[in-house]
Motif scaffolding. Structure first.
Motif, PDB file in Angstrom:
ATOM      1  N   UNK A 281       0.818  -1.229   0.000  1.00  0.00           N
ATOM      2  CA  UNK A 281       0.000   0.000   0.000  1.00  0.00           C
ATOM      3  C   UNK A 281       0.847   1.271   0.000  1.00  0.00           C
ATOM      4  N   UNK A 282       2.169   1.089   0.110  1.00  0.00           N
ATOM      5  CA  UNK A 282       3.064   2.260   0.110  1.00  0.00           C
ATOM      6  C   UNK A 282       3.909   2.251  -1.158  1.00  0.00           C
ATOM      7  N   UNK A 283       3.952   3.414  -1.787  1.00  0.00           N
ATOM      8  CA  UNK A 283       4.894   3.584  -2.896  1.00  0.00           C
ATOM      9  C   UNK A 283       5.881   4.654  -2.465  1.00  0.00           C
ATOM     10  N   UNK A 284       7.152   4.306  -2.498  1.00  0.00           N
ATOM     11  CA  UNK A 284       8.177   5.218  -1.980  1.00  0.00           C
ATOM     12  C   UNK A 284       8.929   5.843  -3.155  1.00  0.00           C
ATOM     13  N   UNK A 285       8.893   7.155  -3.251  1.00  0.00           N
ATOM     14  CA  UNK A 285       9.538   7.846  -4.361  1.00  0.00           C
ATOM     15  C   UNK A 285      10.694   8.692  -3.830  1.00  0.00           C
ATOM     16  N   UNK A 286      11.799   8.675  -4.553  1.00  0.00           N
ATOM     17  CA  UNK A 286      12.954   9.469  -4.114  1.00  0.00           C
ATOM     18  C   UNK A 286      12.965  10.825  -4.810  1.00  0.00           C
ATOM     19  N   UNK A 287      13.332  11.849  -4.059  1.00  0.00           N
ATOM     20  CA  UNK A 287      13.431  13.197  -4.633  1.00  0.00           C
ATOM     21  C   UNK A 287      14.550  13.946  -3.923  1.00  0.00           C
ATOM     22  N   UNK A 288      15.270  14.761  -4.703  1.00  0.00           N
ATOM     23  CA  UNK A 288      16.258  15.635  -4.055  1.00  0.00           C
ATOM     24  C   UNK A 288      15.662  17.027  -3.840  1.00  0.00           C
ATOM     25  N   UNK A 289      14.369  17.162  -4.092  1.00  0.00           N
ATOM     26  CA  UNK A 289      13.600  18.393  -3.855  1.00  0.00           C
ATOM     27  C   UNK A 289      14.031  19.564  -4.738  1.00  0.00           C
ATOM     28  N   UNK A 290      14.761  19.274  -5.816  1.00  0.00           N
ATOM     29  CA  UNK A 290      14.953  20.331  -6.810  1.00  0.00           C
ATOM     30  C   UNK A 290      13.623  20.467  -7.559  1.00  0.00           C
ATOM     31  N   UNK A 291      13.426  21.612  -8.211  1.00  0.00           N
ATOM     32  CA  UNK A 291      12.151  21.787  -8.909  1.00  0.00           C
ATOM     33  C   UNK A 291      12.018  20.754 -10.030  1.00  0.00           C
ATOM     34  N   UNK A 292      13.159  20.401 -10.631  1.00  0.00           N
ATOM     35  CA  UNK A 292      13.130  19.395 -11.702  1.00  0.00           C
ATOM     36  C   UNK A 292      12.605  18.056 -11.167  1.00  0.00           C
TER      37      UNK A 292
END
Ligand SMILES: NC(=O)c1ccc[n+]([C@@H]2O[C@H](COP(=O)([O-])OP(=O)(O)OC[C@H]3O[C@@H](n4cnc5c(N)ncnc54)[C@H](OP(=O)(O)O)[C@@H]3O)[C@@H](O)[C@H]2O)c1
Length: 244
Positions: free
Chosen positions: A50-61
């Motif tokens: 039930x969890x989908x884990x997405x990685x982000x470096x929090x840049x706008x891109x």
């Protein structure tokens, strides 16, 4: 029916971890999307379908890429919860005096606490406007209240949370004008036992420091009772309003 979709940003925060655990126990919740700079600290989240884990470096891109993927999937979000916030790191700690202020630390704290949440709201706007059940919760802090500032100090953190409050208030007015019935909540969890508060707990009684599970449960009760009235709320863990 388990059809509620939750997007939790800054998902490796101590409080976010407990929010995810509590949402998983909730019968109405179907899918939890979690966004973080790193994979989940809680190993059980890895295996949970039930969890989908997405990685982000929090840049706008990176934010834009995640939002585009969700758009392609026609993913409708019911609740967005943005947990990002920093008070100290290996590079900075809260300033006690004017002399402690350094531009690069002000920049860093403003970016994490105010600008990254704003970038998410900007990019998510087309996605969440389609759902009138939607709420956007952003973790703020009582210390961001200008009226409540009786003690001074902690310049960057105070200013960043005050800036966050103004950014979200402004967004909520725009959403209302565009008839997007999305509730906005700026949430103060109270002092909670996480990485963020650990260096500052020494002089506090144990009873004054909340556990993350308690705060998560309080927030879920508040969200369950949130009724859209066009006004952004700045409220604490009891649901009590905080002065701007
Ligand atoms: N704990 C308290 O006593 C307390 C009191 C008042 C308000 N709050 C607020 O509650 C929220 C949750 O905090 P917490 O107590 O759970 O703290 P925490 O465990 O230290 O979590 C820190 C959060 O900030 C994000 N973050 C840290 N450094 C970052 C960076 N360089 N760039 C982008 N994101 C970064 C993390 O995201 P990742 O998932 O990507 O790591 C994580 O979501 C924060 O907004 C905090 O200001 C906490």
């Amino acid at each position: 029916m388990a059809d509620e979709s939750i997007l939790i940003i800054g998902a490796n925060s101590g409080i976010a971890g407990s929010l995810i655990e509590n949402f998983l126990d909730k019968k109405t919740v179907g899918k939890i999307l979690a966004v973080s700079r790193s994979m989940p600290k809680n190993q059980s989240f890895h295996k949970n379908e039930n969890i989908e884990w997405l990685l982000s470096d929090y840049t706008e891109h990176s934010i834009d890429q995640i939002v585009s993927t969700l758009k392609t999937r026609e993913f409708i979000i019911d609740k967005v919860i943005i947990c990002n916030g920093a008070l100290h790191s290996s590079l900075f700690s809260p300033e006690k005096r004017v002399e402690d202020i350094e531009l690069q630390n002000l920049d860093a704290v403003m970016k994490i606490n105010a600008f990254i949440p704003m970038l998410w709201v900007k990019n998510l706007k087309p996605l969440i406007r389609k759902s009138d059940r939607c709420s956007i919760t952003v973790f703020s802090a009582r210390i961001g209240s200008i009226q409540d500032n009786g003690k001074g100090g902690w310049y960057a953190y105070r200013a960043s949370k005050a800036a966050l409050n103004m950014l979200m208030k402004t967004a909520s007015i725009e959403f209302r004008r565009e008839s997007a019935e999305i509730s906005f909540l700026l949430f103060h969890p109270g002092t909670t036992d996480t990485y963020l508060s650990q260096p500052f707990q020494k002089r506090m009684a144990d009873s004054a420091i909340f556990q993350t599970d308690f705060v998560a449960k309080q927030l879920i009760i508040i969200l369950d009772n949130l009724v859209y009235d066009g006004e952004i709320k700045f409220a604490d863990w009891k649901g009590e309003t905080i002065a701007w």
